[in-house]
Design a protein around this motif. Structure first.
Motif, PDB file in Angstrom:
ATOM      1  N   GLY A   1       5.808 -10.742  13.409  1.00 27.88           N
ATOM      2  CA  GLY A   1       7.774 -11.196  13.388  1.00 27.88           C
ATOM      3  C   GLY A   1       7.678 -10.307  11.894  1.00 27.88           C
ATOM      4  N   MET A   2       6.785  -9.568  11.221  1.00 25.77           N
ATOM      5  CA  MET A   2       7.152  -8.699   9.671  1.00 25.77           C
ATOM      6  C   MET A   2       7.920  -7.510   9.575  1.00 25.77           C
ATOM      7  SD  MET A   2       4.582 -10.264   7.786  1.00 25.77           S
ATOM      8  CE  MET A   2       4.298  -9.647   6.036  1.00 25.77           C
ATOM      9  N   SER A   3       8.691  -7.599   9.137  1.00 24.68           N
ATOM     10  CA  SER A   3       9.282  -5.902   9.585  1.00 24.68           C
ATOM     11  C   SER A   3       8.337  -5.046   8.589  1.00 24.68           C
ATOM     12  CB  SER A   3      10.291  -5.622   7.928  1.00 24.68           C
ATOM     13  OG  SER A   3       9.871  -6.077   7.046  1.00 24.68           O
ATOM     14  N   VAL A   4       8.931  -3.870   8.983  1.00 21.15           N
ATOM     15  CA  VAL A   4       7.478  -2.757   8.447  1.00 21.15           C
ATOM     16  C   VAL A   4       7.086  -2.504   7.384  1.00 21.15           C
ATOM     17  CG1 VAL A   4       7.554  -0.339   8.923  1.00 21.15           C
ATOM     18  CG2 VAL A   4       7.772  -1.359  11.111  1.00 21.15           C
ATOM     19  N   THR A   5       8.059  -3.204   6.612  1.00 15.63           N
ATOM     20  CA  THR A   5       8.016  -3.092   5.076  1.00 15.63           C
ATOM     21  C   THR A   5       6.962  -4.196   4.639  1.00 15.63           C
ATOM     22  OG1 THR A   5       9.689  -1.837   4.718  1.00 15.63           O
ATOM     23  CG2 THR A   5       9.091  -2.660   2.645  1.00 15.63           C
TER      24      THR A   5
ATOM     25  N   SER B   1       5.155  -5.651   6.683  1.00 12.51           N
ATOM     26  CA  SER B   1       3.639  -5.262   7.010  1.00 12.51           C
ATOM     27  C   SER B   1       2.989  -4.755   6.082  1.00 12.51           C
ATOM     28  CB  SER B   1       3.590  -4.980   8.456  1.00 12.51           C
ATOM     29  OG  SER B   1       4.310  -5.931   8.869  1.00 12.51           O
ATOM     30  N   ASP B   2       3.497  -3.406   5.271  1.00 12.97           N
ATOM     31  CA  ASP B   2       2.908  -2.616   4.822  1.00 12.97           C
ATOM     32  C   ASP B   2       2.534  -3.016   3.124  1.00 12.97           C
ATOM     33  OD1 ASP B   2       3.459  -0.353   6.557  1.00 12.97           O
ATOM     34  OD2 ASP B   2       5.194   0.503   5.412  1.00 12.97           O
ATOM     35  N   ARG B   3       3.139  -3.916   2.802  1.00 15.68           N
ATOM     36  CA  ARG B   3       2.937  -4.847   1.317  1.00 15.68           C
ATOM     37  C   ARG B   3       1.913  -5.568   1.556  1.00 15.68           C
ATOM     38  NH1 ARG B   3       7.153  -7.875  -1.215  1.00 15.68           N
ATOM     39  NH2 ARG B   3       6.058  -7.742  -3.247  1.00 15.68           N
ATOM     40  N   LEU B   4       1.646  -6.232   2.909  1.00 21.00           N
ATOM     41  CA  LEU B   4       0.305  -7.144   3.401  1.00 21.00           C
ATOM     42  C   LEU B   4      -1.395  -6.564   3.510  1.00 21.00           C
ATOM     43  CD1 LEU B   4      -1.153  -9.183   4.567  1.00 21.00           C
ATOM     44  CD2 LEU B   4      -0.387  -8.999   6.258  1.00 21.00           C
ATOM     45  N   ALA B   5      -0.582  -4.665   3.920  1.00 22.63           N
ATOM     46  CA  ALA B   5      -1.559  -3.957   4.428  1.00 22.63           C
ATOM     47  C   ALA B   5      -2.213  -3.921   2.794  1.00 22.63           C
ATOM     48  CB  ALA B   5      -1.093  -3.043   5.349  1.00 22.63           C
ATOM     49  N   ALA B   6      -1.278  -3.785   1.553  1.00 17.87           N
ATOM     50  CA  ALA B   6      -1.571  -3.088   0.839  1.00 17.87           C
ATOM     51  C   ALA B   6      -2.382  -3.670  -0.105  1.00 17.87           C
ATOM     52  CB  ALA B   6      -0.355  -2.925  -0.065  1.00 17.87           C
TER      53      ALA B   6
END
Length: 250
Positions: free
Chosen positions: A30-34, A36-41
């Protein structure tokens, strides 16, 4: 040796949550791509874990939570007299390491049942980011709640169901989890041994074998080695709901 200490070059891959095949089951749902990218970081590398290798041991300090990208794990605790109790099986999209959140040390061993891959999420950074991203905080609470529900279901298994019903409930649980991941819910392979199943369900090996034989003799399942085929899903459900007929193992 635990996985985070046993790392060697070539075992790590960059995490990309927004492109992950199990993102709809994990913390990024449910997270936005932006976002999700912060999580991936805060997941700089994925880690490959060989079959039979411990991701962490009881007593290890909490460093990360681990999202299972693919593969299968078992978690085990040991009593003071040295007996082991298997507490769960984890597969893709599920989170390992939650046992260490309260006291900052793991209380169980987590061992790969097959070659697997996990995304280590640094816990301190996860806490900080979850305060900034309500969607991540919600997902973390959802995952922790699932852990509580799983514990409650385990208590139900141990307290109210006989051996045959426990085995039926175990197969139904795997069936549902396979379906959620897009796999067949009636034909799958057991990654764990019968001894592992017995430890998880609180049953002796011979009792597990009898329960499987009874389900097979009733034409409800076909089990050969580790290959499972559920032939009568409704009858399997009826056993767990207390509506089943046929021999029982007490």
């Amino acid at each position: 040796m635990t996985a985070h200490l046993a790392a060697v070059p070539g075992l790590f891959l960059k995490a990309e949550c927004s492109n992950c095949s199990v993102s709809e089951l994990c913390l990024s749902i449910g997270m936005s791509v932006t976002d999700s990218d912060r999580l991936a970081a805060i997941i700089p590398q994925r880690i490959k874990i060989k079959k039979g290798t411990a991701l962490y041991h009881a007593g290890d300090p909490l460093r990360s939570l681990y999202g299972v990208r693919f593969g299968f794990f078992k978690t085990t605790i040991s009593s003071q007299d040295g007996r082991d109790q298997l507490t769960g099986f984890q597969m893709s999209g599920e989170l390992l390491g939650c046992d260490a959140i309260s006291d900052a040390r793991h209380v169980c061993d987590a061992v790969a049942l097959e070659d697997s891959e996990v995304c280590p999420i640094h816990f301190t950074q996860l806490e900080r980011l979850s305060r900034e991203l309500p969607s991540l905080q919600h997902n973390l609470h959802r995952v922790l709640s699932k852990e509580i529900v799983r514990d409650h279901e385990m208590l139900l298994l141990m307290g109210n169901l006989n051996a045959e019903e426990r085995m039926a409930a175990f197969l139904l649980n795997l069936s549902g989890r396979m379906a959620t991941r897009g796999y067949s819910h009636t034909a799958f392979v057991l990654r764990m041994t019968r001894e592992d199943i017995g430890s998880y369900l609180g049953l002796r090996l011979e009792t597990i074998c009898r329960a499987i034989a009874n389900l097979r003799d009733q034409g409800i399942v076909r089990i050969s080695g580790r290959a499972v085929e559920i032939l009568e899903l409704n009858r399997l459900r009826a056993l767990v709901s207390g509506c089943g007929h046929g021999p029982k193992i007490l």
